[in-house]
Enzyme design. Sequence first.
Site, PDB file in Angstrom:
ATOM      1  N   ASP A 148       0.870  -1.174   0.000  1.00  0.00           N
ATOM      2  CA  ASP A 148       0.000   0.000   0.000  1.00  0.00           C
ATOM      3  C   ASP A 148       0.909   1.226   0.000  1.00  0.00           C
ATOM      4  O   ASP A 148       1.586   1.491   0.998  1.00  0.00           O
ATOM      5  CB  ASP A 148      -0.917   0.009   1.227  1.00  0.00           C
ATOM      6  CG  ASP A 148      -1.973   1.104   1.156  1.00  0.00           C
ATOM      7  OD1 ASP A 148      -1.640   2.222   0.710  1.00  0.00           O
ATOM      8  OD2 ASP A 148      -3.127   0.852   1.541  1.00  0.00           O
ATOM      9  N   ARG A 209     -12.594  -4.661  -6.599  1.00  0.00           N
ATOM     10  CA  ARG A 209     -13.204  -4.216  -7.843  1.00  0.00           C
ATOM     11  C   ARG A 209     -12.641  -5.034  -8.999  1.00  0.00           C
ATOM     12  O   ARG A 209     -11.446  -5.311  -9.059  1.00  0.00           O
ATOM     13  CB  ARG A 209     -12.934  -2.726  -8.086  1.00  0.00           C
ATOM     14  CG  ARG A 209     -13.671  -1.799  -7.134  1.00  0.00           C
ATOM     15  CD  ARG A 209     -15.171  -1.766  -7.421  1.00  0.00           C
ATOM     16  NE  ARG A 209     -15.876  -0.795  -6.594  1.00  0.00           N
ATOM     17  CZ  ARG A 209     -16.445  -1.067  -5.422  1.00  0.00           C
ATOM     18  NH1 ARG A 209     -16.356  -2.306  -4.943  1.00  0.00           N
ATOM     19  NH2 ARG A 209     -17.073  -0.132  -4.740  1.00  0.00           N
ATOM     20  N   ASP A 232     -15.013 -12.426  -6.328  1.00  0.00           N
ATOM     21  CA  ASP A 232     -16.343 -11.957  -5.924  1.00  0.00           C
ATOM     22  C   ASP A 232     -16.781 -10.797  -6.808  1.00  0.00           C
ATOM     23  O   ASP A 232     -17.934 -10.396  -6.783  1.00  0.00           O
ATOM     24  CB  ASP A 232     -16.316 -11.519  -4.454  1.00  0.00           C
ATOM     25  CG  ASP A 232     -17.691 -11.135  -3.938  1.00  0.00           C
ATOM     26  OD1 ASP A 232     -18.623 -11.951  -4.059  1.00  0.00           O
ATOM     27  OD2 ASP A 232     -17.843 -10.004  -3.425  1.00  0.00           O
ATOM     28  N   GLU A 237     -19.907  -6.852 -14.403  1.00  0.00           N
ATOM     29  CA  GLU A 237     -20.665  -7.800 -13.591  1.00  0.00           C
ATOM     30  C   GLU A 237     -22.091  -7.901 -14.132  1.00  0.00           C
ATOM     31  O   GLU A 237     -22.725  -6.881 -14.370  1.00  0.00           O
ATOM     32  CB  GLU A 237     -20.724  -7.344 -12.125  1.00  0.00           C
ATOM     33  CG  GLU A 237     -19.380  -7.388 -11.435  1.00  0.00           C
ATOM     34  CD  GLU A 237     -19.456  -6.992  -9.970  1.00  0.00           C
ATOM     35  OE1 GLU A 237     -20.558  -6.633  -9.495  1.00  0.00           O
ATOM     36  OE2 GLU A 237     -18.429  -7.024  -9.294  1.00  0.00           O
ATOM     37  N   HIS A 256     -20.753 -11.167  -6.031  1.00  0.00           N
ATOM     38  CA  HIS A 256     -20.556  -9.897  -5.322  1.00  0.00           C
ATOM     39  C   HIS A 256     -21.291  -9.894  -3.975  1.00  0.00           C
ATOM     40  O   HIS A 256     -22.165  -9.067  -3.717  1.00  0.00           O
ATOM     41  CB  HIS A 256     -21.039  -8.715  -6.179  1.00  0.00           C
ATOM     42  CG  HIS A 256     -20.371  -7.420  -5.814  1.00  0.00           C
ATOM     43  ND1 HIS A 256     -20.032  -6.471  -6.740  1.00  0.00           N
ATOM     44  CD2 HIS A 256     -19.973  -6.910  -4.610  1.00  0.00           C
ATOM     45  CE1 HIS A 256     -19.469  -5.423  -6.141  1.00  0.00           C
ATOM     46  NE2 HIS A 256     -19.421  -5.672  -4.850  1.00  0.00           N
ATOM     47  N   GLY A 259     -19.582  -7.792   0.620  1.00  0.00           N
ATOM     48  CA  GLY A 259     -19.911  -6.659   1.478  1.00  0.00           C
ATOM     49  C   GLY A 259     -21.077  -6.945   2.396  1.00  0.00           C
ATOM     50  O   GLY A 259     -21.043  -7.863   3.214  1.00  0.00           O
TER      51      GLY A 259
END
Length: 298
Positions: A148, A209, A232, A237, A256, A259
């Site tokens: 990161d 994403r 996922d 999509e 997906h 979340g």
Amino acid sequence: MLNEFDAQLTIEQTKQQIAGADIAITSWGSRPLTEEVLAYAPDLKAVLHAAGTVKPIVTPAIWERGIRVSNATEALGKGVAETALGVTIASLKDMWRLSQHTRNGAWGDRGRVKELFNVTIGVVGAGKAGSHYIQLLQNFEVRVLLYDPIITHEEAVKLGAAKVELDQLLAESDAISIHAPSLPATHHMFNRDTLAKLKDNCILINTARGSIIDESALVGELRKGRLFACLDVTDPEPPVEDHPFRELPNVVLLPHIAGAVNNGLYRLGAFIVNDIERFLKQGKMRGEISSEQLNVLA
């Protein structure tokens, strides 16, 4: 006012819903809060987004009016991290393949099974989801590498990871979990060159994403049989009906769900309610973001 329509509001309906509001709660499918819409709520002081990214609803007019903005990314990130951990364990254990083999009559084929012990887990992105994923990994005896660019070495250590460059993470990780935001800088971060650097039998997990992975390049590597992917998210999509992801044996596709789904939505609701309380007490909201942060957020 409460949206009682079982559909996305039109612009005109959005104006009616927000009219006279002091606080607005938005979520997936909400319309952008443009100057045209905000004109109906001249006293609007805060927008709380009961979802992840605020980019679909935030406009320059919001910042110009001094309206404060919060989102539920922290709550959403917990669900994403928990899903990523579950997928990590299932994939290392080779559960996806063994489940099908056992269903077909096989038994005892455990050659590819790995425990979440003495392995290296690579984490790409230490936002809300990535940070929580690293926190969950502290319950296991594993080595955690973090890529990161924004996080410092000291911050990575506090999270429980070692900050490294992407090439090292790719070369040394037994499993890689992607938690990076969708930005121009991360578009196709995993491409033909970077995917070739993954070690054989590496597990690639994407709950972030779909645009972060060059899917044609990933298909090429998967066809060699040397990688395993749990996706996922895809781009677009859902994947087209004849997409190779639907046929390759070393891909797990999920719709997906990482979340907030079903009862997980209540976690978002509780987070937003708590942030409203913080706002009314004139404190900083836990999910509060500024206009400057939009350039690095998902």
